[in-house]
Design a protein around this motif. Sequence first.
Motif, PDB file in Angstrom:
ATOM      1  N   ALA A 229      12.082  -8.446  37.957  1.00  0.00           N
ATOM      2  CA  ALA A 229      13.032  -9.477  38.364  1.00  0.00           C
ATOM      3  C   ALA A 229      13.802  -9.099  39.622  1.00  0.00           C
ATOM      4  CB  ALA A 229      14.021  -9.749  37.224  1.00  0.00           C
ATOM      5  N   PHE A 230      14.149  -7.832  39.762  1.00  0.00           N
ATOM      6  CA  PHE A 230      14.985  -7.389  40.880  1.00  0.00           C
ATOM      7  C   PHE A 230      14.132  -6.625  41.901  1.00  0.00           C
ATOM      8  CE2 PHE A 230      17.845  -8.243  37.421  1.00  0.00           C
ATOM      9  CZ  PHE A 230      19.013  -8.713  38.006  1.00  0.00           C
ATOM     10  N   SER A 231      13.949  -5.349  41.674  1.00  0.00           N
ATOM     11  CA  SER A 231      13.093  -4.547  42.556  1.00  0.00           C
ATOM     12  C   SER A 231      12.795  -3.235  41.848  1.00  0.00           C
ATOM     13  CB  SER A 231      13.787  -4.255  43.893  1.00  0.00           C
ATOM     14  OG  SER A 231      14.860  -3.344  43.708  1.00  0.00           O
ATOM     15  N   LEU A 232      11.767  -2.559  42.319  1.00  0.00           N
ATOM     16  CA  LEU A 232      11.390  -1.270  41.719  1.00  0.00           C
ATOM     17  C   LEU A 232      12.533  -0.273  41.837  1.00  0.00           C
ATOM     18  CD1 LEU A 232       7.699  -0.886  42.985  1.00  0.00           C
ATOM     19  CD2 LEU A 232       8.462  -1.576  40.698  1.00  0.00           C
ATOM     20  N   ASP A 233      13.131  -0.196  43.035  1.00  0.00           N
ATOM     21  CA  ASP A 233      14.197   0.780  43.266  1.00  0.00           C
ATOM     22  C   ASP A 233      15.434   0.456  42.435  1.00  0.00           C
ATOM     23  OD1 ASP A 233      12.612   2.153  45.016  1.00  0.00           O
ATOM     24  OD2 ASP A 233      13.466   1.242  46.818  1.00  0.00           O
ATOM     25  N   PHE A 234      15.796  -0.836  42.359  1.00  0.00           N
ATOM     26  CA  PHE A 234      16.996  -1.220  41.607  1.00  0.00           C
ATOM     27  C   PHE A 234      16.822  -0.893  40.124  1.00  0.00           C
ATOM     28  CE2 PHE A 234      19.522  -4.218  39.113  1.00  0.00           C
ATOM     29  CZ  PHE A 234      20.787  -3.990  39.642  1.00  0.00           C
ATOM     30  N   GLY A 235      15.669  -1.213  39.576  1.00  0.00           N
ATOM     31  CA  GLY A 235      15.420  -0.932  38.164  1.00  0.00           C
ATOM     32  C   GLY A 235      15.489   0.548  37.863  1.00  0.00           C
ATOM     33  N   LYS A 236      14.892   1.341  38.735  1.00  0.00           N
ATOM     34  CA  LYS A 236      14.904   2.790  38.539  1.00  0.00           C
ATOM     35  C   LYS A 236      16.324   3.333  38.613  1.00  0.00           C
ATOM     36  CE  LYS A 236      12.719   7.027  40.239  1.00  0.00           C
ATOM     37  NZ  LYS A 236      11.825   7.611  41.271  1.00  0.00           N
ATOM     38  N   LEU A 237      17.085   2.871  39.599  1.00  0.00           N
ATOM     39  CA  LEU A 237      18.466   3.335  39.770  1.00  0.00           C
ATOM     40  C   LEU A 237      19.328   2.947  38.571  1.00  0.00           C
ATOM     41  CD1 LEU A 237      20.686   4.559  41.574  1.00  0.00           C
ATOM     42  CD2 LEU A 237      21.005   2.282  42.573  1.00  0.00           C
ATOM     43  N   LEU A 238      19.171   1.713  38.102  1.00  0.00           N
ATOM     44  CA  LEU A 238      19.973   1.218  36.982  1.00  0.00           C
ATOM     45  C   LEU A 238      19.733   2.036  35.722  1.00  0.00           C
ATOM     46  CD1 LEU A 238      21.899  -1.065  35.963  1.00  0.00           C
ATOM     47  CD2 LEU A 238      19.830  -2.301  35.282  1.00  0.00           C
ATOM     48  N   PHE A 239      18.483   2.300  35.422  1.00  0.00           N
ATOM     49  CA  PHE A 239      18.167   3.003  34.176  1.00  0.00           C
ATOM     50  C   PHE A 239      18.396   4.500  34.287  1.00  0.00           C
ATOM     51  CE2 PHE A 239      16.551  -1.072  33.128  1.00  0.00           C
ATOM     52  CZ  PHE A 239      16.652  -1.140  31.746  1.00  0.00           C
ATOM     53  N   GLU A 240      18.332   5.045  35.498  1.00  0.00           N
ATOM     54  CA  GLU A 240      18.717   6.441  35.677  1.00  0.00           C
ATOM     55  C   GLU A 240      20.215   6.611  35.436  1.00  0.00           C
ATOM     56  OE1 GLU A 240      17.412   7.520  39.554  1.00  0.00           O
ATOM     57  OE2 GLU A 240      15.423   8.169  38.881  1.00  0.00           O
ATOM     58  N   GLN A 241      21.014   5.614  35.876  1.00  0.00           N
ATOM     59  CA  GLN A 241      22.453   5.635  35.631  1.00  0.00           C
ATOM     60  C   GLN A 241      22.740   5.548  34.141  1.00  0.00           C
ATOM     61  OE1 GLN A 241      23.928   2.348  37.967  1.00  0.00           O
ATOM     62  NE2 GLN A 241      24.364   3.639  39.734  1.00  0.00           N
ATOM     63  N   ASP A 242      22.013   4.659  33.450  1.00  0.00           N
ATOM     64  CA  ASP A 242      22.200   4.509  32.005  1.00  0.00           C
ATOM     65  C   ASP A 242      21.917   5.826  31.282  1.00  0.00           C
ATOM     66  OD1 ASP A 242      22.910   1.920  32.280  1.00  0.00           O
ATOM     67  OD2 ASP A 242      21.020   1.047  31.585  1.00  0.00           O
ATOM     68  N   MET A 243      20.835   6.484  31.675  1.00  0.00           N
ATOM     69  CA  MET A 243      20.456   7.738  31.013  1.00  0.00           C
ATOM     70  C   MET A 243      21.474   8.831  31.312  1.00  0.00           C
ATOM     71  SD  MET A 243      16.298   7.926  31.227  1.00  0.00           S
ATOM     72  CE  MET A 243      16.147   7.475  32.953  1.00  0.00           C
ATOM     73  N   THR A 244      21.990   8.849  32.544  1.00  0.00           N
ATOM     74  CA  THR A 244      23.021   9.830  32.918  1.00  0.00           C
ATOM     75  C   THR A 244      24.280   9.588  32.097  1.00  0.00           C
ATOM     76  OG1 THR A 244      22.150   9.975  35.147  1.00  0.00           O
ATOM     77  CG2 THR A 244      24.395  10.752  34.791  1.00  0.00           C
ATOM     78  N   GLY A 245      24.651   8.294  31.963  1.00  0.00           N
ATOM     79  CA  GLY A 245      25.827   7.941  31.192  1.00  0.00           C
ATOM     80  C   GLY A 245      25.686   8.344  29.744  1.00  0.00           C
ATOM     81  N   ASP A 246      24.475   8.138  29.178  1.00  0.00           N
ATOM     82  CA  ASP A 246      24.226   8.483  27.778  1.00  0.00           C
ATOM     83  C   ASP A 246      24.382   9.993  27.573  1.00  0.00           C
ATOM     84  OD1 ASP A 246      23.786   5.908  27.111  1.00  0.00           O
ATOM     85  OD2 ASP A 246      21.591   6.011  27.164  1.00  0.00           O
ATOM     86  N   SER A 247      23.819  10.775  28.523  1.00  0.00           N
ATOM     87  CA  SER A 247      23.879  12.212  28.365  1.00  0.00           C
ATOM     88  C   SER A 247      25.305  12.717  28.495  1.00  0.00           C
ATOM     89  CB  SER A 247      22.988  12.906  29.416  1.00  0.00           C
ATOM     90  OG  SER A 247      23.441  12.638  30.727  1.00  0.00           O
ATOM     91  N   GLU A 248      26.099  12.047  29.376  1.00  0.00           N
ATOM     92  CA  GLU A 248      27.506  12.426  29.521  1.00  0.00           C
ATOM     93  C   GLU A 248      28.291  12.058  28.266  1.00  0.00           C
ATOM     94  OE1 GLU A 248      28.645  10.442  33.040  1.00  0.00           O
ATOM     95  OE2 GLU A 248      27.822  11.942  34.393  1.00  0.00           O
ATOM     96  N   ASP A 249      27.944  10.873  27.686  1.00  0.00           N
ATOM     97  CA  ASP A 249      28.653  10.433  26.504  1.00  0.00           C
ATOM     98  C   ASP A 249      28.435  11.407  25.334  1.00  0.00           C
ATOM     99  OD1 ASP A 249      29.585   8.268  27.820  1.00  0.00           O
ATOM    100  OD2 ASP A 249      28.076   6.859  27.059  1.00  0.00           O
ATOM    101  N   HIS A 250      27.213  11.961  25.274  1.00  0.00           N
ATOM    102  CA  HIS A 250      26.891  12.817  24.147  1.00  0.00           C
ATOM    103  C   HIS A 250      27.059  14.302  24.462  1.00  0.00           C
ATOM    104  CE1 HIS A 250      24.604   9.062  23.206  1.00  0.00           C
ATOM    105  NE2 HIS A 250      25.117   9.305  22.028  1.00  0.00           N
ATOM    106  N   GLY A 251      27.435  14.621  25.696  1.00  0.00           N
ATOM    107  CA  GLY A 251      27.463  16.007  26.110  1.00  0.00           C
ATOM    108  C   GLY A 251      28.737  16.735  25.687  1.00  0.00           C
TER     109      GLY A 251
END
Length: 251
Positions: A229-251
Amino acid sequence: MFEIKNLTVAYQGELILDQVSLTVQKGKITGIIGPNGAGKSTLIKGALGLIKCQSGQTYIQGESLAKVRDQIAYVEQRSAVDLTFPINVLDLVLTGTYPKLGLFKSPGPLEKQAALEALAQVDLVDFKERQIGSLSGGQLQRVFVARAIVQDATVIILDEPFVGIDMSSEQKIMGILKKWSDVGKTIIVVNHDLNKVTQYFDDLVIIQRGIVAQGPVTETYQMANIQKAFSLDFGKLLFEQDMTGDSEDHG
């Protein structure tokens, strides 16, 4: 259940939506996301008959839109509202009672009491005499929600309700939407903030001049669909942020 069947919309010869069909379940908060120009607002306006369509039908519980239009509360984008219009907060909320009053009938004491109770739910009773142009973005959006409350519709559609509003107003509005979904109403929200998708919505529709994906958030909010829907780069950036946030939340 809110159904759109075979909706086609074109602007100045350019096809925006082509034979789009969509089913939204009752008792759920369904988000609609997509990039600018993807056709999100066009989908809603076309389904509600607010713009010219080349084809398409809308149904609620199997009944055609013409028969059940008063069961839909539509909160349009704040940017589309004429803030200079000489109407105060209470009178704006009272317009939500018009569909059920019928022609040539004015709101009475019962309707005014319902409007005040709705304003109490959004913490704006003290603003009842204010002209709408004097309100902040968040206050105005809460007034629109109060109008939807008194309309007592079964389907509530909000187009970009969280743009330019404060977090307190956003949380109050989401609290009301969750209460509505809990009692079986159908809630549809066109949304711009992808970071709130998993927090706010039960189901999700991803649009890019057509439907890329639809269904439960857990199934549709995936990198591959966002990239389509958006772009390859945007999708990758968005989900990398989500994963970083998850690891910080649980770290």
